[in-house]
Design a protein around this motif. Structure first.
Motif, PDB file in Angstrom:
ATOM      1  N   SER A  31       0.833  -1.206   0.000  1.00  0.00           N
ATOM      2  CA  SER A  31       0.000   0.000   0.000  1.00  0.00           C
ATOM      3  C   SER A  31       0.871   1.261   0.000  1.00  0.00           C
ATOM      4  CB  SER A  31      -0.919  -0.023   1.229  1.00  0.00           C
ATOM      5  OG  SER A  31      -1.589   1.195   1.370  1.00  0.00           O
ATOM      6  N   LEU A  32       1.898   1.258   0.821  1.00  0.00           N
ATOM      7  CA  LEU A  32       2.822   2.386   0.895  1.00  0.00           C
ATOM      8  C   LEU A  32       3.528   2.588  -0.447  1.00  0.00           C
ATOM      9  CD1 LEU A  32       3.778   4.315   3.125  1.00  0.00           C
ATOM     10  CD2 LEU A  32       5.525   2.643   3.706  1.00  0.00           C
ATOM     11  N   ALA A  33       3.999   1.500  -1.044  1.00  0.00           N
ATOM     12  CA  ALA A  33       4.690   1.583  -2.337  1.00  0.00           C
ATOM     13  C   ALA A  33       3.771   2.162  -3.400  1.00  0.00           C
ATOM     14  CB  ALA A  33       5.196   0.194  -2.755  1.00  0.00           C
ATOM     15  N   ALA A  34       2.545   1.675  -3.460  1.00  0.00           N
ATOM     16  CA  ALA A  34       1.589   2.168  -4.463  1.00  0.00           C
ATOM     17  C   ALA A  34       1.334   3.662  -4.284  1.00  0.00           C
ATOM     18  CB  ALA A  34       0.279   1.383  -4.376  1.00  0.00           C
ATOM     19  N   LEU A  36       3.294   5.930  -2.778  1.00  0.00           N
ATOM     20  CA  LEU A  36       4.499   6.712  -3.082  1.00  0.00           C
ATOM     21  C   LEU A  36       4.742   6.794  -4.581  1.00  0.00           C
ATOM     22  CD1 LEU A  36       6.801   5.354  -0.230  1.00  0.00           C
ATOM     23  CD2 LEU A  36       5.976   7.710  -0.459  1.00  0.00           C
ATOM     24  N   VAL A  37       4.582   5.667  -5.280  1.00  0.00           N
ATOM     25  CA  VAL A  37       4.770   5.653  -6.736  1.00  0.00           C
ATOM     26  C   VAL A  37       3.777   6.615  -7.398  1.00  0.00           C
ATOM     27  CG1 VAL A  37       4.493   4.216  -8.812  1.00  0.00           C
ATOM     28  CG2 VAL A  37       5.826   3.358  -6.875  1.00  0.00           C
ATOM     29  N   ALA A  38       2.536   6.623  -6.913  1.00  0.00           N
ATOM     30  CA  ALA A  38       1.507   7.517  -7.469  1.00  0.00           C
ATOM     31  C   ALA A  38       1.893   8.990  -7.293  1.00  0.00           C
ATOM     32  CB  ALA A  38       0.162   7.250  -6.800  1.00  0.00           C
ATOM     33  N   ARG A  39       2.735   9.273  -6.300  1.00  0.00           N
ATOM     34  CA  ARG A  39       3.185  10.647  -6.053  1.00  0.00           C
ATOM     35  C   ARG A  39       4.543  10.938  -6.694  1.00  0.00           C
ATOM     36  NH1 ARG A  39      -0.100   8.756  -2.484  1.00  0.00           N
ATOM     37  NH2 ARG A  39      -1.597  10.076  -1.396  1.00  0.00           N
ATOM     38  N   GLY A  40       5.021  10.026  -7.551  1.00  0.00           N
ATOM     39  CA  GLY A  40       6.251  10.266  -8.283  1.00  0.00           C
ATOM     40  C   GLY A  40       7.524   9.860  -7.566  1.00  0.00           C
ATOM     41  N   VAL A  41       7.396   9.135  -6.451  1.00  0.00           N
ATOM     42  CA  VAL A  41       8.574   8.675  -5.719  1.00  0.00           C
ATOM     43  C   VAL A  41       9.027   7.342  -6.310  1.00  0.00           C
ATOM     44  CG1 VAL A  41       9.438   7.941  -3.442  1.00  0.00           C
ATOM     45  CG2 VAL A  41       7.809   9.841  -3.607  1.00  0.00           C
ATOM     46  N   ARG A  42      10.336   7.180  -6.511  1.00  0.00           N
ATOM     47  CA  ARG A  42      10.882   5.891  -6.947  1.00  0.00           C
ATOM     48  C   ARG A  42      11.010   4.993  -5.730  1.00  0.00           C
ATOM     49  NH1 ARG A  42      16.197   7.217  -8.709  1.00  0.00           N
ATOM     50  NH2 ARG A  42      16.489   5.011  -9.146  1.00  0.00           N
ATOM     51  N   VAL A  43      10.410   3.823  -5.792  1.00  0.00           N
ATOM     52  CA  VAL A  43      10.371   2.910  -4.654  1.00  0.00           C
ATOM     53  C   VAL A  43      11.054   1.596  -5.021  1.00  0.00           C
ATOM     54  CG1 VAL A  43       8.868   1.630  -3.063  1.00  0.00           C
ATOM     55  CG2 VAL A  43       8.178   3.903  -3.865  1.00  0.00           C
ATOM     56  N   THR A  44      11.933   1.146  -4.144  1.00  0.00           N
ATOM     57  CA  THR A  44      12.519  -0.182  -4.262  1.00  0.00           C
ATOM     58  C   THR A  44      12.150  -0.950  -3.008  1.00  0.00           C
ATOM     59  OG1 THR A  44      14.390   0.642  -5.553  1.00  0.00           O
ATOM     60  CG2 THR A  44      14.671  -1.501  -4.481  1.00  0.00           C
ATOM     61  N   GLN A  53       6.118 -12.118  -4.998  1.00  0.00           N
ATOM     62  CA  GLN A  53       5.146 -12.970  -5.691  1.00  0.00           C
ATOM     63  C   GLN A  53       3.798 -12.926  -4.980  1.00  0.00           C
ATOM     64  OE1 GLN A  53       7.371 -16.609  -5.597  1.00  0.00           O
ATOM     65  NE2 GLN A  53       8.790 -15.918  -7.180  1.00  0.00           N
ATOM     66  N   ALA A  54       3.813 -12.938  -3.665  1.00  0.00           N
ATOM     67  CA  ALA A  54       2.567 -12.968  -2.894  1.00  0.00           C
ATOM     68  C   ALA A  54       1.873 -11.607  -2.828  1.00  0.00           C
ATOM     69  CB  ALA A  54       2.848 -13.475  -1.475  1.00  0.00           C
ATOM     70  N   TYR A  55       2.647 -10.509  -2.769  1.00  0.00           N
ATOM     71  CA  TYR A  55       2.051  -9.191  -2.524  1.00  0.00           C
ATOM     72  C   TYR A  55       2.163  -8.230  -3.691  1.00  0.00           C
ATOM     73  CZ  TYR A  55       1.272 -10.888   2.098  1.00  0.00           C
ATOM     74  OH  TYR A  55       0.823 -11.643   3.143  1.00  0.00           O
ATOM     75  N   GLY A  56       2.893  -8.583  -4.741  1.00  0.00           N
ATOM     76  CA  GLY A  56       2.902  -7.785  -5.963  1.00  0.00           C
ATOM     77  C   GLY A  56       3.466  -6.385  -5.830  1.00  0.00           C
ATOM     78  N   PHE A  57       4.622  -6.244  -5.195  1.00  0.00           N
ATOM     79  CA  PHE A  57       5.243  -4.918  -5.085  1.00  0.00           C
ATOM     80  C   PHE A  57       5.529  -4.348  -6.479  1.00  0.00           C
ATOM     81  CE2 PHE A  57       6.942  -7.321  -1.308  1.00  0.00           C
ATOM     82  CZ  PHE A  57       6.013  -6.810  -0.417  1.00  0.00           C
ATOM     83  N   THR A  58       6.004  -5.201  -7.388  1.00  0.00           N
ATOM     84  CA  THR A  58       6.304  -4.723  -8.742  1.00  0.00           C
ATOM     85  C   THR A  58       5.020  -4.346  -9.477  1.00  0.00           C
ATOM     86  OG1 THR A  58       6.472  -7.025  -9.452  1.00  0.00           O
ATOM     87  CG2 THR A  58       8.540  -5.889  -9.005  1.00  0.00           C
ATOM     88  N   ASP A  59       3.922  -5.046  -9.193  1.00  0.00           N
ATOM     89  CA  ASP A  59       2.630  -4.683  -9.788  1.00  0.00           C
ATOM     90  C   ASP A  59       2.183  -3.290  -9.334  1.00  0.00           C
ATOM     91  OD1 ASP A  59       2.557  -7.179 -10.996  1.00  0.00           O
ATOM     92  OD2 ASP A  59       1.266  -8.063  -9.459  1.00  0.00           O
ATOM     93  N   ALA A  60       2.649  -2.880  -8.147  1.00  0.00           N
ATOM     94  CA  ALA A  60       2.301  -1.558  -7.607  1.00  0.00           C
ATOM     95  C   ALA A  60       3.231  -0.472  -8.152  1.00  0.00           C
ATOM     96  CB  ALA A  60       2.360  -1.589  -6.081  1.00  0.00           C
ATOM     97  N   GLY A  61       4.188  -0.860  -9.014  1.00  0.00           N
ATOM     98  CA  GLY A  61       5.079   0.127  -9.613  1.00  0.00           C
ATOM     99  C   GLY A  61       6.438   0.239  -8.948  1.00  0.00           C
TER     100      GLY A  61
END
Length: 140
Positions: A31-34, A36-44, A53-61
């Motif tokens: 949720s945090l990654a999604a 932050l990404v929506a606000r233009g922050v690069r997230v790793t 695989q279970a939570y889809g961090f990459t799917d969230a950007g």
């Protein structure tokens, strides 16, 4: 880096460090990654591959770097490399926080820690956990 904000600065970069990735903290990081990404922050997100695989961090950007749940030198080195150009590191859980402290040793990168639950133990293990908590809190 080709992506720049309208103000001519490169976007902020945050690294989210996940330990064992219990369901609550993993969902929180996604949720945090999604957001932050929506606000233009690069997230790793640094977490075991199974967590992505279970939570889809990459799917969230977010970018994902596989870092096993271990404090061995290889895992700490992988985490240190992933944090190299971070503006902020946010670790979730005591063990992830301790690994982040080790990885950031000697750097001035700000560290934020979130402990989603407090580790419980008795005897010698409890003493070790309190020492870890103090070390992490002092570094954060």
């Amino acid at each position: 880096m080709s992506s720049h904000s309208p103000h001519g600065q490169s976007p902020l970069r945050t690294v989210q460090v996940l330990g064992g990735g219990n369901a609550g903290s993993s969902a929180h990081v996604r949720s945090l990654a999604a957001g932050l990404v929506a606000r233009g922050v690069r997230v790793t997100v640094c977490a075991p591959a199974e967590a992505d695989q279970a939570y889809g961090f990459t799917d969230a950007g977010a970018a994902h770097v596989h870092v096993p749940r271990s404090s061995d030198p290889g895992a700490v080195a992988a985490l240190r490399a992933a944090c190299a150009d971070a503006d902020l590191v946010h670790a979730h859980g005591l063990h992830a926080s301790f690994r982040a402290v080790l990885a950031l040793s000697g750097r001035r990168t700000p560290l934020v820690v979130t402990w989603h639950s407090r580790a419980r133990a008795e005897g010698a293990r409890a003493h070790l956990l309190r020492l870890l908590e103090r070390r992490v809190a002092k570094a954060a």
